[in-house]
Motif scaffolding. Structure first.
Motif, PDB file in Angstrom:
ATOM      1  N   ALA A  29       0.829  -1.213   0.000  1.00  0.00           N
ATOM      2  CA  ALA A  29       0.000   0.000   0.000  1.00  0.00           C
ATOM      3  C   ALA A  29       0.860   1.259   0.000  1.00  0.00           C
ATOM      4  CB  ALA A  29      -0.935  -0.009   1.216  1.00  0.00           C
ATOM      5  N   ILE A  30       1.885   1.293   0.863  1.00  0.00           N
ATOM      6  CA  ILE A  30       2.782   2.445   0.893  1.00  0.00           C
ATOM      7  C   ILE A  30       3.578   2.542  -0.406  1.00  0.00           C
ATOM      8  CG2 ILE A  30       4.759   3.470   2.066  1.00  0.00           C
ATOM      9  CD1 ILE A  30       2.317   3.657   3.752  1.00  0.00           C
ATOM     10  N   ALA A  33       1.348   3.947  -3.110  1.00  0.00           N
ATOM     11  CA  ALA A  33       1.149   5.383  -2.894  1.00  0.00           C
ATOM     12  C   ALA A  33       2.378   6.165  -3.343  1.00  0.00           C
ATOM     13  CB  ALA A  33       0.852   5.656  -1.419  1.00  0.00           C
ATOM     14  N   GLU A 106      -9.598   3.017   6.315  1.00  0.00           N
ATOM     15  CA  GLU A 106      -9.089   2.177   5.232  1.00  0.00           C
ATOM     16  C   GLU A 106     -10.148   1.911   4.173  1.00  0.00           C
ATOM     17  OE1 GLU A 106      -7.156  -1.456   6.329  1.00  0.00           O
ATOM     18  OE2 GLU A 106      -6.179  -0.535   8.057  1.00  0.00           O
ATOM     19  N   TRP A 130      -2.738   7.866  -0.012  1.00  0.00           N
ATOM     20  CA  TRP A 130      -1.944   7.999   1.202  1.00  0.00           C
ATOM     21  C   TRP A 130      -2.792   7.789   2.457  1.00  0.00           C
ATOM     22  CZ3 TRP A 130       2.944   7.379   1.621  1.00  0.00           C
ATOM     23  CH2 TRP A 130       3.788   7.696   0.565  1.00  0.00           C
ATOM     24  N   SER A 133      -3.304   3.954   2.829  1.00  0.00           N
ATOM     25  CA  SER A 133      -2.039   3.261   3.065  1.00  0.00           C
ATOM     26  C   SER A 133      -1.486   3.568   4.454  1.00  0.00           C
ATOM     27  CB  SER A 133      -1.018   3.630   1.987  1.00  0.00           C
ATOM     28  OG  SER A 133      -0.778   5.023   1.959  1.00  0.00           O
ATOM     29  N   THR A 136      -3.367   1.652   7.118  1.00  0.00           N
ATOM     30  CA  THR A 136      -2.928   0.274   7.360  1.00  0.00           C
ATOM     31  C   THR A 136      -1.792   0.236   8.373  1.00  0.00           C
ATOM     32  OG1 THR A 136      -1.327   0.279   5.521  1.00  0.00           O
ATOM     33  CG2 THR A 136      -3.576  -0.401   5.009  1.00  0.00           C
TER      34      THR A 136
END
Length: 500
Positions: A29-30, A33, A106, A130, A133, A136
């Motif tokens: 996820a990061i 992003a 989320e 962002w 992510s 999370t």
């Protein structure tokens, strides 16, 4: 097996399976992003392709993670009701915070991100990426806060034999949490980086072996591969630093766990680090165990110097007996363990080898990253028949490192489910045996039924997860990008954004 063993197997199987999804979701996820940020700042379509492709795989994994994670909380009430009663006043706050973050922040912003490609401005859409992510990461923080409290209870007082929360701030700033959180997040990036590296390297290898001319798609795969390698390599450095901090803390808070991790049966000063041992490490005197050791290193890992004493398992067993008793309480709810002597040693083979497999597979992931960065510099790429399969196989290394790390962490604290903390920072007397935590109203047959059912369902979900991942990975960029002749003025407005 008795009820306790069955309950532990059930929770272990479902938790380990669920944790296969967690680090990939957080790290990917990061990463996605960051890719979208690069597209937003440069306008380069290369980063848009990367964002959409890796984002799609992240979504498949995210969905599976949600489905498999729900069972974990159900088990607290089904299989571990006594545990839930004991920790409920403490866990209520961090788990509620995690629920708000996970199910509101989320889900809302992930939904906006999925369906907002052609409906939100680029800046708003990037902000959604962002938001979900980082949510999370926040979700992981609150879950780790609860787990760290089990490892090192703080911020409570004993009332009628149960801990009552007195300071949520103490729980959220627990020294164990502050050490475990960065270590866990670096582990997530190691997983996501190697995942990106492995798939992208396979794609480049397949194209080059097939003689496909170098085009823009190959450059995108090459960029993804090297980005994944850098992420994995930096993550390994972070894991080494945070792991050293976490290890020193464990020597202070859970000396039995760390002595077991080294199969250190006898106290040593200075203490040597065991690289490899053979023999029966499960025997209490370890007389048959022979080890390849590094002199003085364990003393340094424990206390930061080369001559400090490190207590062995036998001495710690005697100290634990003096502090917490030699026998289990004579309570019928403990079943066969009622009134029996307490063995404060965890399973030595599991903790010893789990600790080494964690480090070993982490090192394999780092070596894969270094190899990719070296052999693919200046746009080149090896075409040997071994390269693609090895790159793809390297994806498993950080997953296995994470799994063995958690097995070591959870098995190493046995026979406690809540580890005693008599240190000045804690409250003496706040601890619970694992045998006391299991539900007393559940029969072994019922627990076996749920174990078989959940394991079967999770096996089916594993097949679905692998099938979807392989299918979308094979689809490449063509499966996620709109057709070249796509007309933005289409009156129907029904062209699915994100090519879903």
């Amino acid at each position: 097996m008795d009820l306790l063993d069955i309950a532990r197997w059930q929770f272990g199987i479902t938790t380990v399976y669920h944790f296969l999804m967690v680090p990939l979701t957080i790290g990917l996820a990061i990463t996605v992003a960051g890719m979208q940020t690069a597209w937003y700042r440069t306008g380069n379509e290369r980063y848009l392709k990367m964002t959409k492709f890796w984002g799609k795989l992240m979504m498949v994994n995210f969905a599976m993670g949600v489905v498999t994670g729900i069972v974990q909380e159900f088990q607290f009430g089904m299989a571990w009701s006594q545990y839930s009663r004991f920790v409920g006043d403490v866990f209520g706050a961090p788990l509620a915070m995690e629920g708000i973050v996970a199910f509101f922040v989320e889900s809302v912003f992930l939904g906006l991100w999925i369906f907002g490609w052609d409906r939100l401005s680029k800046r708003a859409h990037l902000a959604c990426a962002w938001a979900f992510s980082l949510a999370t990461v926040a979700s992981a923080f609150f879950i780790l806060a609860a787990n760290s409290w089990m490892q090192h209870p703080v911020g409570v007082e004993l009332v009628d034999g149960r801990p009552r929360l007195t300071s949520i701030w103490a729980v959220l700033t627990n020294s164990t949490l502050l050490a475990a959180f960065p270590h866990t997040i670096f582990g997530c990036f190691a997983v996501s980086g190697t995942f990106v590296l492995g798939i992208a390297a396979w794609k480049v290898w397949k194209r080059d072996r097939a003689g496909v001319p170098h085009d823009e798609d190959r450059r995108v795969w090459h960029t993804s591969m090297r980005a994944g390698a850098w992420i994995a390599l930096v993550a390994f450095v972070g894991l080494a630093v945070s792991g050293d901090i976490q290890g020193k803390l464990m020597f202070s808070q859970q000396p039995m766990k760390m002595a077991s991790a080294e199969a250190l049966c006898h106290t040593e000063q200075p203490a040597s680090f065991s690289v490899f041992a053979y023999g029966d490490v499960s025997r209490p005197n370890c007389e048959s165990v022979k080890s390849l050791t590094v002199p003085y290193l364990l003393s340094y890992l424990a206390h930061g110097d080369f001559d400090t004493e490190v207590k062995g398992v036998q001495q710690l067993q005697r100290e634990y007996e003096q502090q917490y008793g030699t026998h289990y309480p004579d309570d019928p709810r403990l079943g066969e363990l009622a009134g029996e002597p307490v063995d404060y040693r965890p399973n030595l083979p599991v903790t010893y080898w789990g600790f080494r497999f964690m480090i070993g597979f982490g090192a394999v992931s780092a070596l894969a990253a270094v190899a990719v960065l070296w052999f693919t510099r200046k746009g080149r790429f090896p075409t040997g028949r071994w390269w693609g399969p090895l790159a793809l196989a390297s994806i498993s290394a950080p997953f296995l490192a994470n799994v063995f790390g958690w097995v070591f962490t959870e098995m190493g604290r046995q026979p406690f489910v809540v580890v005693p903390n008599p240190n000045p920072s804690g409250v003496d007397g706040v601890w619970m045996y694992t045998a006391q935590a299991v539900s007393s109203g559940v029969r072994p047959g019922e627990m076996v039924t749920s174990l078989v059912a959940l394991t079967s369902v999770y096996a089916v979900l594993l097949v679905v997860e692998v099938f979807l991942m392989v299918r979308y990975a094979r689809g490449g960029f063509e499966a996620v990008m709109p057709p070249k002749d796509h007309d933005d003025s289409d009156e129907d407005g029904e062209v699915l954004s994100f090519a879903y």
